[in-house]
Design a protein around this motif. Structure first.
Motif, PDB file in Angstrom:
ATOM      1  N   ILE A 255      35.751  43.286  52.928  1.00 13.88           N
ATOM      2  CA  ILE A 255      35.060  42.466  51.926  1.00 13.88           C
ATOM      3  C   ILE A 255      35.963  42.262  50.710  1.00 13.88           C
ATOM      4  N   GLU A 256      36.616  43.319  50.261  1.00 15.39           N
ATOM      5  CA  GLU A 256      37.493  43.216  49.100  1.00 15.39           C
ATOM      6  C   GLU A 256      38.626  42.220  49.353  1.00 15.39           C
ATOM      7  N   ARG A 257      39.212  42.272  50.532  1.00 17.64           N
ATOM      8  CA  ARG A 257      40.318  41.372  50.869  1.00 17.64           C
ATOM      9  C   ARG A 257      39.855  39.913  50.852  1.00 17.64           C
ATOM     10  N   ALA A 258      38.681  39.649  51.440  1.00 12.58           N
ATOM     11  CA  ALA A 258      38.157  38.280  51.477  1.00 12.58           C
ATOM     12  C   ALA A 258      37.759  37.812  50.084  1.00 12.58           C
ATOM     13  N   ALA A 259      37.138  38.689  49.292  1.00  9.37           N
ATOM     14  CA  ALA A 259      36.703  38.318  47.950  1.00  9.37           C
ATOM     15  C   ALA A 259      37.896  38.008  47.044  1.00  9.37           C
ATOM     16  N   ALA A 260      39.015  38.690  47.267  1.00  9.84           N
ATOM     17  CA  ALA A 260      40.211  38.452  46.460  1.00  9.84           C
ATOM     18  C   ALA A 260      40.783  37.061  46.698  1.00  9.84           C
ATOM     19  N   GLN A 261      40.499  36.473  47.847  1.00 10.64           N
ATOM     20  CA  GLN A 261      41.007  35.141  48.175  1.00 10.64           C
ATOM     21  C   GLN A 261      40.017  34.038  47.808  1.00 10.64           C
ATOM     22  N   ALA A 262      38.823  34.418  47.357  1.00 12.28           N
ATOM     23  CA  ALA A 262      37.800  33.439  46.969  1.00 12.28           C
ATOM     24  C   ALA A 262      37.268  33.844  45.597  1.00 12.28           C
ATOM     25  N   ARG A 263      35.980  34.069  45.501  1.00 13.71           N
ATOM     26  CA  ARG A 263      35.393  34.577  44.263  1.00 13.71           C
ATOM     27  C   ARG A 263      35.074  36.055  44.430  1.00 13.71           C
ATOM     28  N   GLY A 264      35.274  36.818  43.381  1.00 13.54           N
ATOM     29  CA  GLY A 264      34.918  38.222  43.431  1.00 13.54           C
ATOM     30  C   GLY A 264      33.408  38.400  43.473  1.00 13.54           C
ATOM     31  N   CYS A 265      32.977  39.650  43.643  1.00 14.64           N
ATOM     32  CA  CYS A 265      31.538  39.908  43.744  1.00 14.64           C
ATOM     33  C   CYS A 265      31.200  41.291  43.218  1.00 14.64           C
ATOM     34  N   ALA A 266      29.944  41.456  42.857  1.00 19.66           N
ATOM     35  CA  ALA A 266      29.340  42.769  42.697  1.00 19.66           C
ATOM     36  C   ALA A 266      28.796  43.150  44.068  1.00 19.66           C
ATOM     37  N   LEU A 267      28.788  44.435  44.385  1.00 17.28           N
ATOM     38  CA  LEU A 267      28.493  44.830  45.767  1.00 17.28           C
ATOM     39  C   LEU A 267      27.809  46.187  45.836  1.00 17.28           C
ATOM     40  N   PHE A 268      26.761  46.237  46.642  1.00 19.29           N
ATOM     41  CA  PHE A 268      26.219  47.514  47.131  1.00 19.29           C
ATOM     42  C   PHE A 268      26.427  47.523  48.628  1.00 19.29           C
ATOM     43  N   LEU A 269      27.081  48.562  49.132  1.00 13.97           N
ATOM     44  CA  LEU A 269      27.317  48.700  50.563  1.00 13.97           C
ATOM     45  C   LEU A 269      26.989  50.135  50.946  1.00 13.97           C
ATOM     46  N   GLY A 270      26.059  50.313  51.874  1.00  9.61           N
ATOM     47  CA  GLY A 270      25.634  51.664  52.203  1.00  9.61           C
ATOM     48  C   GLY A 270      25.328  51.857  53.669  1.00  9.61           C
ATOM     49  N   THR A 271      25.194  53.119  54.059  1.00 13.04           N
ATOM     50  CA  THR A 271      24.746  53.465  55.407  1.00 13.04           C
ATOM     51  C   THR A 271      23.589  54.452  55.304  1.00 13.04           C
ATOM     52  N   LEU A 272      22.611  54.268  56.158  1.00 13.18           N
ATOM     53  CA  LEU A 272      21.457  55.157  56.255  1.00 13.18           C
ATOM     54  C   LEU A 272      21.484  55.812  57.629  1.00 13.18           C
ATOM     55  N   SER A 273      21.403  57.120  57.636  1.00 14.16           N
ATOM     56  CA  SER A 273      21.375  57.858  58.897  1.00 14.16           C
ATOM     57  C   SER A 273      20.488  59.076  58.706  1.00 14.16           C
ATOM     58  N   GLY A 274      19.258  58.995  59.217  1.00 16.32           N
ATOM     59  CA  GLY A 274      18.323  60.105  59.029  1.00 16.32           C
ATOM     60  C   GLY A 274      18.088  60.377  57.560  1.00 16.32           C
ATOM     61  N   SER A 275      18.475  61.569  57.107  1.00  7.87           N
ATOM     62  CA  SER A 275      18.191  61.969  55.733  1.00  7.87           C
ATOM     63  C   SER A 275      19.320  61.635  54.755  1.00  7.87           C
ATOM     64  N   THR A 276      20.373  60.946  55.190  1.00  8.63           N
ATOM     65  CA  THR A 276      21.528  60.723  54.332  1.00  8.63           C
ATOM     66  C   THR A 276      21.749  59.250  54.020  1.00  8.63           C
ATOM     67  N   LEU A 277      21.881  58.950  52.725  1.00  9.71           N
ATOM     68  CA  LEU A 277      22.345  57.652  52.258  1.00  9.71           C
ATOM     69  C   LEU A 277      23.754  57.834  51.725  1.00  9.71           C
ATOM     70  N   SER A 278      24.710  57.118  52.311  1.00 12.59           N
ATOM     71  CA  SER A 278      26.078  57.072  51.787  1.00 12.59           C
ATOM     72  C   SER A 278      26.313  55.660  51.276  1.00 12.59           C
ATOM     73  N   TYR A 279      26.918  55.522  50.107  1.00 14.83           N
ATOM     74  CA  TYR A 279      27.021  54.177  49.552  1.00 14.83           C
ATOM     75  C   TYR A 279      28.199  54.023  48.598  1.00 14.83           C
ATOM     76  N   ILE A 280      28.595  52.753  48.441  1.00 16.34           N
ATOM     77  CA  ILE A 280      29.547  52.301  47.426  1.00 16.34           C
ATOM     78  C   ILE A 280      28.804  51.246  46.602  1.00 16.34           C
ATOM     79  N   MET A 281      28.884  51.346  45.281  1.00 18.09           N
ATOM     80  CA  MET A 281      28.213  50.356  44.441  1.00 18.09           C
ATOM     81  C   MET A 281      29.146  49.972  43.297  1.00 18.09           C
ATOM     82  N   VAL A 282      29.512  48.702  43.251  1.00 20.24           N
ATOM     83  CA  VAL A 282      30.476  48.209  42.268  1.00 20.24           C
ATOM     84  C   VAL A 282      29.862  47.054  41.485  1.00 20.24           C
ATOM     85  N   GLY A 283      30.031  47.088  40.159  1.00 23.72           N
ATOM     86  CA  GLY A 283      29.565  45.982  39.335  1.00 23.72           C
ATOM     87  C   GLY A 283      28.120  46.146  38.902  1.00 23.72           C
ATOM     88  N   ASN A 284      27.497  45.015  38.532  1.00 23.56           N
ATOM     89  CA  ASN A 284      26.176  45.061  37.911  1.00 23.56           C
ATOM     90  C   ASN A 284      25.023  44.992  38.910  1.00 23.56           C
TER      91      ASN A 284
END
Length: 203
Positions: A80-109
């Protein structure tokens, strides 16, 4: 106004999302996505900078990356970062849910919360910046969730006055799609694209 909706489930979670462009525009740069792969459910909220056709074209490119259904959180972020760098940037929440665990990256507003019946409300921590702008080292955070946990993530097209449970606690008992749409309708800023994702643990 075009309202888009999506519902997905897997790995002990159900996820509902909706998004719409700025008032007066046919398309915009916000989108939500979710997909199941192996042992996890991927979820994403994307807010491309700007509005209208150009933002929409950038969002389409990011949508295609999510449609590849990659299995690794950091790999998806990097693509996503590579594609956004060639177009418009973005704010992003990207996560995974597996049973009791949420893993995530959250950038921007982007804002997000985990709601627990016993523990109450926990705001998700993000990092400043723009994905596709100055290169970032993404921080992956992990949160353990309970049997009845709920998650809400929204773009900055949702007013800052919205905090789950403050004036909207009654919404959380409704159907997930109803919750997402009501938040968008009641707290969406007309002058901005807006998106909401709601997740509920179901096992």
């Amino acid at each position: 106004m075009t309202l888009s909706k999506r519902a997905t489930e897997g790995h002990g979670w159900k996820v509902w999302s909706c998004w719409r462009p700025r008032t007066g525009y046919a398309v915009g740069g916000d989108l939500c996505y979710a997909y199941s792969v192996k042992d996890k459910l991927f979820i994403a909220v994307v807010d491309v900078l700007g509005h209208g056709e150009e933002a929409y074209r950038s969002a389409e490119g990011l949508y295609k990356i999510l449609e590849e259904h990659k299995e690794d959180l950091l790999v998806v972020y990097s693509n996503i970062e590579r594609a956004a760098a060639q177009a418009r940037g973005c704010a992003l929440f990207l996560g995974t849910l597996s049973g009791s665990t949420l893993s995530y990256i959250m950038v921007g507003n982007i804002r997000g919360w985990v709601i627990e019946d016993k523990k109450g409300l926990e705001a998700l921590l993000g990092q400043p910046g723009v994905v596709g702008g100055r290169r970032l080292i993404p921080v992956v955070r992990d949160i353990k969730t309970g049997d009845s946990s709920r998650i809400i993530v929204c773009s900055d097209g949702i007013r800052r006055s919205f905090v789950p449970g403050r004036d909207s606690g009654h919404l959380l008992e409704c159907d997930g799609m109803h919750v997402a749409v009501r938040i968008l309708e009641e707290y969406g800023i007309p002058e901005d694209d807006a998106s909401v994702l709601v997740g509920r643990r179901c096992s």
